[in-house]
Design an enzyme around this catalytic site. Structure first.
Site, mmCIF file in Angstrom:
data_model
loop_
_atom_site.group_PDB
_atom_site.id
_atom_site.type_symbol
_atom_site.label_atom_id
_atom_site.label_comp_id
_atom_site.label_asym_id
_atom_site.label_seq_id
_atom_site.Cartn_x
_atom_site.Cartn_y
_atom_site.Cartn_z
ATOM 1 N N GLY A 276 -6.707 -14.278 -8.127
ATOM 2 C CA GLY A 276 -8.191 -14.595 -6.116
ATOM 3 C C GLY A 276 -6.810 -14.974 -5.513
ATOM 4 O O GLY A 276 -7.002 -14.331 -4.523
ATOM 5 N N HIS B 287 0.580 -1.153 0.153
ATOM 6 C CA HIS B 287 0.189 0.166 -0.285
ATOM 7 C C HIS B 287 1.210 1.328 0.502
ATOM 8 O O HIS B 287 0.421 1.925 0.453
ATOM 9 C CB HIS B 287 -0.980 0.154 1.527
ATOM 10 C CG HIS B 287 -2.142 -0.781 0.575
ATOM 11 N ND1 HIS B 287 -3.582 -0.416 0.438
ATOM 12 C CD2 HIS B 287 -2.125 -2.133 1.003
ATOM 13 C CE1 HIS B 287 -3.817 -1.729 0.604
ATOM 14 N NE2 HIS B 287 -3.618 -2.807 0.613
ATOM 15 N N ASP C 145 1.512 -4.050 -9.060
ATOM 16 C CA ASP C 145 1.538 -5.261 -10.266
ATOM 17 C C ASP C 145 2.245 -4.941 -11.683
ATOM 18 O O ASP C 145 2.456 -5.859 -11.925
ATOM 19 C CB ASP C 145 -0.143 -5.512 -10.131
ATOM 20 C CG ASP C 145 -0.441 -5.937 -8.429
ATOM 21 O OD1 ASP C 145 0.218 -5.740 -7.725
ATOM 22 O OD2 ASP C 145 -1.686 -5.394 -8.560
ATOM 23 N N LEU D 236 -1.343 -12.566 -6.571
ATOM 24 C CA LEU D 236 -0.549 -12.504 -7.144
ATOM 25 C C LEU D 236 -0.317 -11.958 -9.287
ATOM 26 O O LEU D 236 0.294 -12.000 -9.659
ATOM 27 C CB LEU D 236 0.334 -14.010 -7.463
ATOM 28 C CG LEU D 236 -0.234 -15.208 -6.658
ATOM 29 C CD1 LEU D 236 0.449 -16.428 -6.535
ATOM 30 C CD2 LEU D 236 1.016 -14.560 -5.433
HETATM 31 C C1 GLA Z 1 -2.480 -5.139 -5.012
HETATM 32 C C2 GLA Z 1 -2.854 -3.500 -5.809
HETATM 33 C C3 GLA Z 1 -1.037 -2.656 -5.977
HETATM 34 C C4 GLA Z 1 -1.050 -2.413 -4.086
HETATM 35 C C5 GLA Z 1 -1.269 -3.642 -2.724
HETATM 36 C C6 GLA Z 1 -0.550 -3.123 -2.326
HETATM 37 O O1 GLA Z 1 -2.041 -5.729 -5.613
HETATM 38 O O2 GLA Z 1 -2.885 -3.848 -7.109
HETATM 39 O O3 GLA Z 1 -0.968 -1.216 -6.805
HETATM 40 O O4 GLA Z 1 -1.175 -1.377 -4.044
HETATM 41 O O5 GLA Z 1 -2.296 -4.176 -3.670
HETATM 42 O O6 GLA Z 1 0.573 -3.198 -1.810
#
Ligand code: GLA
Length: 385
Positions: free
Chosen positions: A125, A35, A175, A128
């Site tokens: 879900g 986050h 991600d 990953l």
């Molecule tokens: C999800 C979101 C990312 C990031 C994470 C928490 O994976 O897609 O952008 O905010 O949560 O670190």
């Protein structure tokens, strides 16, 4: 396991011709930095060997057709009628990329559509980033097929916009960055504000370590609920502290934050500020001392998410506690939280015993059996055929 060859065959069976090519993009595990991405901060994920493949062939009309190995029905859209309100379910990840390209200045005029066949072994879900894997594979494929010449940095923003604007999940871009910039054996040290993504060697295998993923099978949903609430708390905290984003605060600002903010907002802010520091430290320590020295940072990150950011769940805590009690170097939940997966950095010789210990702990607690597997830092998105 799907592969470029099996994806090509699946394309041929569906569409009765050969695809122009096959592209793929990986899922990711976040080593540390949760986050922090939407707070302009630091993140340290790596791409994993589980990937999504997209076999793509040009059409001579303006239609886009997508078949997925995981879905019984194909999805269709026209280049003339693209809009998030028209996208349903999983196809939003694919069509959303095309829509996002247009939003970011790619003209769709005079272009022809595509047939696409998707296959994947990124679990859905589990936290990953199965969604980013689809977006990045499709974005890379269309960049080549339409000869757009977009940089990977631009593709990151396109895929993030697909996720935010078409899928409706208010995420950051960790991600997509991990999926597009990953390198074998390396983590990707991301500085969201500086727009950098640097490979850092992780040396897990050299040090006799493995990284275990424990998928709790508690499903999370980032398009709604807790994720968005956390994001708002961070924005409120930054505004109350008079800074553009939490990236502008350091641990020295925490006493003032505690005086200024209500207790809950303070703890959200504290997590992000300390987590940024942990990411920077993890990258330094792994380079200077190797991965065995990062265990305490992983554990501290988990505690911060459990106690201050409050995004862990009992299953994630149990996975982490059991891993640590059985000799893991470090362990933490990974990804957005409220379910999904935990990771444990463990001795390569302990994979079987650790798996058995965690399975036993879940059984004893009366919880759904987790799915446990090893992942390796792997290559990012690429053209395979
Ligand atoms: C999800 C979101 C990312 C990031 C994470 C928490 O994976 O897609 O952008 O905010 O949560 O670190």
């Amino acid at each position: 396991m799907p592969s470029p060859e099996s994806t090509t065959r699946a394309f041929e069976e569906r569409y009765g011709r050969r695809p122009d090519g096959v592209w793929s993009a990986p899922g990711r595990v976040n080593l540390i930095g949760e986050h922090t991405d939407y707070n302009d901060g630091l993140v340290f994920p790596f791409a994993i060997e589980r990937r999504t493949w997209a076999a793509v062939g040009r059409r001579d009309d303006r239609m886009l057709t997508v078949h997925s190995g995981a879905m019984p029905e194909p999805a269709q859209a026209s280049l003339d009628e693209l809009g998030p309100e028209r996208f349903e379910g999983w196809s939003a990840y694919v069509f959303g990329v095309v829509w996002a390209m247009e939003q970011r200045g790619v003209s769709l005029e005079g272009r022809t559509g595509f047939d696409i066949m998707l296959t994947s072994d990124v679990p859905l879900g589990a936290g990953l980033s199965s969604s980013a894997a689809i977006e990045c594979a499709v974005a890379l494929a269309l960049n080549d097929e339409w000869d757009l010449g977009l940089t990977r940095r631009e593709l990151i923003y396109i895929c993030q916009l697909a996720e935010n604007g078409a899928v409706g999940a208010p995420t950051g871009n960790m991600d997509q960055t991990a999926s597009l910039m990953g390198e074998e054996g390396h983590g990707v040290l991301i500085d969201v504000r500086a727009e950098t993504a640097d490979p850092v060697a992780l040396h897990f295998a050299d040090e006799g370590l493995e990284l275990l993923v424990i998928d709790t099978r508690v499903h999370h949903e980032h398009a709604t609920g807790g994720y968005g609430a956390r994001r708002r708390s961070c924005e409120d905290g930054a505004a109350a502290m008079g800074v553009p984003s939490l990236r502008d605060l350091t641990e020295d600002d925490l006493p003032r934050a505690q005086e200024t903010l209500d207790d809950e907002t303070f703890r959200r802010v504290k997590h992000v500020v300390t987590e940024n520091a942990r990411v920077a430290r993890t990258a330094e320590v792994v380079a200077a001392e190797g991965p065995r020295a990062i265990g305490d940072l992983l554990v501290a990150s988990h505690a911060s998410m459990r106690d201050d950011f409050e995004i862990s769940v009992a299953e994630l805590d149990l996975a982490v506690e059991t891993a640590l009690a059985n000799g893991a170097v470090g362990a933490r939940m990974t990804g957005g939280g409220f379910g999904g997966a935990a990771i444990a950095l463990i001795e390569a010789t302990a994979v079987e015993a650790m798996t058995a210990a965690i399975e036993a702990a879940f059984a004893e607690a009366g919880l759904t059996a987790p799915i446990i597997f090893v992942v390796n830092p792997s290559a990012g998105a690429r053209r395979d055929a």
